[in-house]
Design a protein around this motif. Sequence first.
Motif, mmCIF file in Angstrom:
data_model
loop_
_atom_site.group_PDB
_atom_site.id
_atom_site.type_symbol
_atom_site.label_atom_id
_atom_site.label_comp_id
_atom_site.label_asym_id
_atom_site.label_seq_id
_atom_site.Cartn_x
_atom_site.Cartn_y
_atom_site.Cartn_z
ATOM 1 N N ILE A 1 31.071 62.553 39.576
ATOM 2 C CA ILE A 1 31.342 61.998 38.241
ATOM 3 C C ILE A 1 30.550 62.441 37.143
ATOM 4 C CG2 ILE A 1 31.220 59.759 36.861
ATOM 5 C CD1 ILE A 1 31.205 58.234 39.862
ATOM 6 N N ALA A 2 31.142 63.124 36.284
ATOM 7 C CA ALA A 2 30.359 63.680 35.028
ATOM 8 C C ALA A 2 29.573 63.037 34.360
ATOM 9 C CB ALA A 2 31.495 64.590 34.307
ATOM 10 N N CYS A 3 28.396 63.188 34.125
ATOM 11 C CA CYS A 3 27.559 62.381 32.960
ATOM 12 C C CYS A 3 26.651 63.118 32.434
ATOM 13 C CB CYS A 3 26.872 61.222 34.064
ATOM 14 S SG CYS A 3 25.682 62.046 35.318
ATOM 15 N N TYR A 4 25.876 62.448 31.832
ATOM 16 C CA TYR A 4 24.634 63.140 30.915
ATOM 17 C C TYR A 4 23.386 63.152 31.450
ATOM 18 C CZ TYR A 4 28.388 62.735 27.217
ATOM 19 O OH TYR A 4 29.579 62.794 26.502
ATOM 20 N N LYS A 5 22.362 63.765 31.341
ATOM 21 C CA LYS A 5 21.201 63.902 31.827
ATOM 22 C C LYS A 5 20.348 62.761 31.192
ATOM 23 C CE LYS A 5 16.881 66.556 32.736
ATOM 24 N NZ LYS A 5 16.326 68.035 32.552
ATOM 25 N N THR A 6 20.766 62.506 30.036
ATOM 26 C CA THR A 6 19.848 61.320 29.246
ATOM 27 C C THR A 6 20.685 60.007 29.579
ATOM 28 O OG1 THR A 6 21.379 61.813 27.307
ATOM 29 C CG2 THR A 6 19.246 62.901 27.340
ATOM 30 N N ASP A 7 21.588 59.871 30.159
ATOM 31 C CA ASP A 7 22.248 58.421 30.492
ATOM 32 C C ASP A 7 21.181 57.616 31.289
ATOM 33 O OD1 ASP A 7 24.615 58.828 29.637
ATOM 34 O OD2 ASP A 7 25.587 59.669 31.358
#
Length: 206
Positions: A145-151
């Motif tokens: 699942i693609a996400c952001y490091k800052t999530d």
Amino acid sequence: MILVPYMLSVEFRPRTYVLSMMDFCLRRIDYVCLNCFMHELLVKEAHWGGLMGHFGIAKTLEVLHEYFYWPNMKRDVQGICDKCITCRHAKSRVKAHGLYIPLPIPRKSWVDISMDFILGLPRSKKGRDSIFVVVDRFFKIAHFIACYKTDDATNIAGLFFREVIRLHGVHRSIMFDRDVKFLSYFWKVLWGKSGTKLSFSTSCHP
């Protein structure tokens, strides 16, 4: 003083050092004695020269013992390996503590899962730079699942419900490392309400 096989061409690719007879001061059957100025050079070549990969003290000693011997070899190798700047930056000094505990064997698919993150990736067109990985421990099937490091934990929980829970239902246990997102109060309360057991891998015991 160093003992090497007589007339041996010493090679650590891509650099080659041929020990000439001018350096020999003593000959003993099939071994010759070298001047001690070669010790540091040989240790460095066995540790980081050519195709060597900054091995530890034991591995560097093993490589050297194939061809060479000199008094206090281990002390010389340890001294140079301890001063290696690359090893200090790249290798962890943290030692494993405690016993290894095997994970219980799952009996159904998507009942016991593990999850982790792949970080430091090039940004996609939408700016995502990390992948949230969820793996079924029974069949080893995974969701990427693609996400952001800052999530934060709230964002990750939203992704997890939308991409995994929606398809497979609530899980019995989840295994993950001690990432800050997984150690948050919100994350623990969320799964405590749903009856899912959280299992954390210990430091140095993935």
